[in-house]
Scaffold this motif. Structure first.
Motif, PDB file in Angstrom:
ATOM      1  N   THR A   1      41.919  14.174   0.167  1.00 43.14           N
ATOM      2  CA  THR A   1      43.434  13.913   0.198  1.00 43.14           C
ATOM      3  C   THR A   1      43.965  12.757   0.956  1.00 43.14           C
ATOM      4  OG1 THR A   1      43.689  15.186   1.825  1.00 43.14           O
ATOM      5  CG2 THR A   1      43.720  16.420  -0.023  1.00 43.14           C
ATOM      6  N   GLY A   2      43.139  11.980   1.801  1.00 42.41           N
ATOM      7  CA  GLY A   2      43.498  10.944   2.562  1.00 42.41           C
ATOM      8  C   GLY A   2      44.278  11.554   3.775  1.00 42.41           C
ATOM      9  N   ALA A   3      44.266  12.669   3.970  1.00 45.66           N
ATOM     10  CA  ALA A   3      44.963  13.418   5.045  1.00 45.66           C
ATOM     11  C   ALA A   3      44.130  13.468   6.313  1.00 45.66           C
ATOM     12  CB  ALA A   3      45.762  14.658   4.929  1.00 45.66           C
ATOM     13  N   VAL A   4      44.600  13.633   7.611  1.00 48.71           N
ATOM     14  CA  VAL A   4      44.115  14.001   8.810  1.00 48.71           C
ATOM     15  C   VAL A   4      44.129  15.660   8.934  1.00 48.71           C
ATOM     16  CG1 VAL A   4      43.394  13.604  11.190  1.00 48.71           C
ATOM     17  CG2 VAL A   4      43.965  11.642   9.638  1.00 48.71           C
ATOM     18  N   VAL A   5      43.056  16.358   8.924  1.00 48.94           N
ATOM     19  CA  VAL A   5      43.409  17.868   9.091  1.00 48.94           C
ATOM     20  C   VAL A   5      42.640  18.396  10.164  1.00 48.94           C
ATOM     21  CG1 VAL A   5      43.007  20.065   8.097  1.00 48.94           C
ATOM     22  CG2 VAL A   5      43.459  17.677   6.638  1.00 48.94           C
ATOM     23  N   ASP A   6      43.499  18.641  11.357  1.00 50.06           N
ATOM     24  CA  ASP A   6      42.795  19.207  12.625  1.00 50.06           C
ATOM     25  C   ASP A   6      42.253  20.500  12.168  1.00 50.06           C
ATOM     26  OD1 ASP A   6      42.177  20.452  14.998  1.00 50.06           O
ATOM     27  OD2 ASP A   6      44.126  19.447  15.849  1.00 50.06           O
ATOM     28  N   PRO A   7      40.974  21.103  12.296  1.00 51.33           N
ATOM     29  CA  PRO A   7      40.325  22.220  12.154  1.00 51.33           C
ATOM     30  C   PRO A   7      41.163  23.416  12.992  1.00 51.33           C
ATOM     31  CG  PRO A   7      38.636  20.481  12.641  1.00 51.33           C
ATOM     32  CD  PRO A   7      39.818  19.882  12.948  1.00 51.33           C
ATOM     33  N   LEU A   8      41.777  22.998  14.061  1.00 49.71           N
ATOM     34  CA  LEU A   8      42.466  24.104  14.622  1.00 49.71           C
ATOM     35  C   LEU A   8      43.469  24.631  14.028  1.00 49.71           C
ATOM     36  CD1 LEU A   8      42.194  22.727  18.448  1.00 49.71           C
ATOM     37  CD2 LEU A   8      40.693  24.217  17.336  1.00 49.71           C
ATOM     38  N   ARG A   9      44.080  23.822  13.013  1.00 45.23           N
ATOM     39  CA  ARG A   9      44.918  24.725  12.170  1.00 45.23           C
ATOM     40  C   ARG A   9      44.617  25.990  11.566  1.00 45.23           C
ATOM     41  NH1 ARG A   9      49.257  21.073   9.972  1.00 45.23           N
ATOM     42  NH2 ARG A   9      49.098  19.019  10.698  1.00 45.23           N
ATOM     43  N   PHE A  10      43.397  26.247  11.464  1.00 46.24           N
ATOM     44  CA  PHE A  10      42.792  27.203  10.926  1.00 46.24           C
ATOM     45  C   PHE A  10      42.565  28.537  11.598  1.00 46.24           C
ATOM     46  CE2 PHE A  10      41.853  23.635   8.267  1.00 46.24           C
ATOM     47  CZ  PHE A  10      42.597  23.886   7.095  1.00 46.24           C
ATOM     48  N   ARG A  11      42.840  28.383  12.927  1.00 48.03           N
ATOM     49  CA  ARG A  11      42.735  29.269  14.002  1.00 48.03           C
ATOM     50  C   ARG A  11      41.474  30.209  13.952  1.00 48.03           C
ATOM     51  NH1 ARG A  11      47.009  29.620  16.834  1.00 48.03           N
ATOM     52  NH2 ARG A  11      46.871  31.822  17.332  1.00 48.03           N
ATOM     53  N   ALA A  12      40.311  29.760  13.594  1.00 49.11           N
ATOM     54  CA  ALA A  12      39.163  30.499  13.433  1.00 49.11           C
ATOM     55  C   ALA A  12      38.359  30.601  14.812  1.00 49.11           C
ATOM     56  CB  ALA A  12      38.076  29.583  12.631  1.00 49.11           C
ATOM     57  N   ASN A  13      37.711  31.788  14.849  1.00 41.32           N
ATOM     58  CA  ASN A  13      36.834  32.012  16.126  1.00 41.32           C
ATOM     59  C   ASN A  13      35.642  31.228  16.164  1.00 41.32           C
ATOM     60  OD1 ASN A  13      37.507  35.279  15.020  1.00 41.32           O
ATOM     61  ND2 ASN A  13      38.453  34.591  16.816  1.00 41.32           N
ATOM     62  N   VAL A  14      34.916  30.756  15.214  1.00 38.26           N
ATOM     63  CA  VAL A  14      33.848  29.760  15.170  1.00 38.26           C
ATOM     64  C   VAL A  14      33.982  28.677  14.184  1.00 38.26           C
ATOM     65  CG1 VAL A  14      31.451  29.884  14.732  1.00 38.26           C
ATOM     66  CG2 VAL A  14      32.608  32.012  15.360  1.00 38.26           C
ATOM     67  N   LEU A  15      33.754  27.447  14.660  1.00 39.84           N
ATOM     68  CA  LEU A  15      33.572  26.307  13.942  1.00 39.84           C
ATOM     69  C   LEU A  15      32.410  25.757  13.782  1.00 39.84           C
ATOM     70  CD1 LEU A  15      36.699  24.351  15.513  1.00 39.84           C
ATOM     71  CD2 LEU A  15      36.650  25.599  13.212  1.00 39.84           C
ATOM     72  N   VAL A  16      31.672  25.599  12.585  1.00 42.90           N
ATOM     73  CA  VAL A  16      30.196  25.255  12.411  1.00 42.90           C
ATOM     74  C   VAL A  16      30.041  23.850  11.726  1.00 42.90           C
ATOM     75  CG1 VAL A  16      29.289  27.478  12.511  1.00 42.90           C
ATOM     76  CG2 VAL A  16      29.895  26.461  10.230  1.00 42.90           C
ATOM     77  N   ASP A  17      29.011  23.173  11.999  1.00 40.21           N
ATOM     78  CA  ASP A  17      28.806  21.886  11.444  1.00 40.21           C
ATOM     79  C   ASP A  17      27.492  21.845  11.055  1.00 40.21           C
ATOM     80  OD1 ASP A  17      29.720  19.255  10.273  1.00 40.21           O
ATOM     81  OD2 ASP A  17      30.269  18.429  12.293  1.00 40.21           O
ATOM     82  N   GLY A  18      27.080  20.636  10.237  1.00 39.24           N
ATOM     83  CA  GLY A  18      25.656  20.211   9.832  1.00 39.24           C
ATOM     84  C   GLY A  18      25.268  20.971   8.670  1.00 39.24           C
ATOM     85  N   LEU A  19      26.068  21.647   7.805  1.00 43.46           N
ATOM     86  CA  LEU A  19      25.978  22.332   6.646  1.00 43.46           C
ATOM     87  C   LEU A  19      26.610  21.696   5.485  1.00 43.46           C
ATOM     88  CD1 LEU A  19      25.889  26.030   7.931  1.00 43.46           C
ATOM     89  CD2 LEU A  19      23.994  24.642   7.360  1.00 43.46           C
TER      90      LEU A  19
END
Length: 260
Positions: free
Chosen positions: A164-182
């Motif tokens: 989309t070309g947008a910058v999306v802060d992951p905190l917008r989704f108010r998750a308990n857990v953020l994972v990366d590397g998958l």
């Protein structure tokens, strides 16, 4: 499903529904239970279905939250889980310090949020707390879902950004857990599967359908990005993340492995 190992890049608790995320370094989990103190308080709409003593899960529309009240994101809030003192700051200055254990403190908090929400004269929110219950978005589906924890895959967020070309802060989704590397969107095929999350086993139970609360910038409190529309137009769905049910007891730490 593709197998792989990722890492926990963020752990968060949201003690008051609609208010600030509070980062954690580690969390102890128990089977069938969510993160301690997550969504333990909420501000309910006075004309709605919540009344003190309510034991049923209610939809988010019954509460003041970012889906309809974006100005809440303009506050930097913190609830001390041990003392239950709620602090709110604006531009680095304390504007509220209320002890929610006391009637005076609860009244102070209600009056403060009445002003923040710019409610009409004579209308005040109800400070909701029901021992043993959480005011999560999933609570309306029952007591089991009330204790689900939410996870967002950072690779999926980056994929949305790149498309989309947008910058999306992951905190917008108010998750308990953020994972990366998958892989991006591994979670799309995850429902019913079990995973290793640090020292616990979890099961993916439902994809997380997103609402307009994600349009609110968590830093500025401005509604500035049509995230739901972006998801719909890009992928033909409105999902980002999954809910997890805790299956075994253990501890999850920041940088723990997430194994699929």
């Amino acid at each position: 499903m593709v197998k792989g190992r990722g890492r926990v890049k963020g752990l968060f608790v949201h003690p008051v529904k609609g208010l600030s995320a509070q980062p954690l370094d580690r969390v102890a989990l128990r089977p069938g239970k969510g993160i301690a103190n997550d969504r333990m308080f909420a501000f309910a709409r006075p004309e709605g279905r919540y009344r003190p003593g309510t034991r049923e899960g209610l939809p988010k529309q019954e509460f003041f939250a970012l889906v309809s009240d974006h100005r809440l994101a303009g506050l930097d809030t913190h609830l001390d889980a041990e003392t239950e003192v709620l602090t709110a700051r604006v531009a680095g200055h304390d504007v509220l310090k209320a002890d929610l254990n006391t009637a005076q403190g609860r009244d102070e908090a209600v009056r403060f949020f009445t002003r923040v929400l710019d409610l009409p004269a004579g209308v005040m929110p109800l400070l909701a707390r029901e021992p043993g219950r959480r005011f999560t978005d999933a609570a309306a589906a029952g007591d089991g879902p009330m204790d689900w924890i939410s996870l967002v895959n950072l690779a999926s967020v980056r994929d949305l950004e790149s498309r989309t070309g947008a910058v999306v802060d992951p905190l917008r989704f108010r998750a308990n857990v953020l994972v990366d590397g998958l892989p991006a969107w591994f979670e799309s095929d995850a429902i019913g599967q079990e995973f290793g999350l640090g020292g616990v086993r979890v099961r993916a139970v439902r994809r997380t359908k997103r609402c307009v609360a994600t349009e609110v910038d968590p830093e500025t409190g401005r509604r500035d990005l049509p995230v739901v529309t972006m998801l719909d137009r890009t992928y033909g769905h409105r999902f980002m993340g999954i809910y997890l049910e805790v299956r075994t007891a253990g501890v999850v730490e920041k940088d723990s492995e997430f194994v699929i």
